[in-house]
Design an enzyme around this catalytic site. Structure first.
Site, short mmCIF file in Angstrom:
data_model
loop_
_atom_site.label_atom_id
_atom_site.label_comp_id
_atom_site.label_asym_id
_atom_site.label_seq_id
_atom_site.Cartn_x
_atom_site.Cartn_y
_atom_site.Cartn_z
N TYR A 71 -7.72 105.70 -68.92
CA TYR A 71 -9.06 106.24 -68.66
C TYR A 71 -8.97 107.75 -68.73
CZ TYR A 71 -10.69 101.62 -67.59
OH TYR A 71 -11.01 100.29 -67.69
N HIS A 102 -17.77 110.17 -75.44
CA HIS A 102 -16.52 110.49 -74.75
C HIS A 102 -15.30 109.94 -75.48
CE1 HIS A 102 -15.51 112.75 -71.30
NE2 HIS A 102 -15.27 111.80 -70.44
N ASN A 107 -9.98 110.40 -67.08
CA ASN A 107 -9.62 111.30 -65.98
C ASN A 107 -8.14 111.28 -65.64
OD1 ASN A 107 -12.35 111.63 -66.03
ND2 ASN A 107 -12.72 110.88 -63.97
#
EC number: 3.1.1.29
Length: 192
Positions: free
Chosen positions: A64, A19, A66
């Site tokens: 982060y 990620h 999101n």
């Protein structure tokens, strides 16, 4: 001026995960062009430099994944860049083979939460992006566990090649050659 932002998660535990390939590409660009990405602004670590005569800001949002849009909208608003031309987002893609690139001038989030957040904050899907393949999720694997996992040694070598290709793609896009970059990198998947 271009804003080149790589997506990832800020904590040590996420370093080197699938990620975080956006951060890895930013680090590769920073290394190639001797840009220090160490100034904390706009909820990101940023660094200013020059690529091929173009002023650039490299950014690693610290919000982060999101919530990536919160940092990106702050950068875009502050530096007044044209999102359709001068914003490049780099992120992981589970639908591409390990280290493969796909470049788009616009498009949907395709299920990527970081891109969903950016689209929501910008109010537009029209911004250049470089997707870096991290390989498809194995059957019965949880997607979150997969993207937060690490690469094998063999995959790591393919990713290193992908990172250097992503640096080249950024050079092409900042030179106004996004179409040429798409032609060069988007067809490689079909050759296999």
């Amino acid at each position: 001026m271009y804003i080149i932002a790589g997506l990832g998660n800020p904590d040590k535990q996420y370093e080197g995960t699938r990620h975080n390939v956006g951060f890895e590409v930013i680090d590769a660009i920073a290394g190639q062009y001797n840009i220090s990405v160490d100034t904390r602004k706009h909820r990101a670590f940023i660094g200013k430099g020059i690529i091929g005569g173009q002023k650039v800001i490299l950014a690693k949002p610290m919000t982060y994944m999101n919530l990536s849009g919160e940092s990106i909208i702050s950068l875009v608003d502050y530096y007044k860049v044209d999102i359709e031309q001068e914003l490049i987002i780099i992120y992981d893609d589970v639908s591409l083979g390990v280290g493969q690139l796909r470049i788009r001038a616009k498009g949907s989030a395709g299920g990527h939460n970081g891109i969903k957040s950016i689209i929501a904050h910008l109010g537009s899907q029209v911004f250049p992006r470089i997707k870096v393949g991290v390989g498809e999720k194995p059957p019965r694997y949880d997607l979150a566990d997969y993207v937060l996992g690490h690469f094998t040694k063999a995959e790591h070598e393919l990713m290193e090649e992908g990172y250097s290709q992503a640096v080249h793609a950024v050079e092409m896009i900042t030179a106004g050659e996004i179409q040429a970059a798409m032609n060069e990198y988007n067809r490689k998947k079909k050759e296999e």
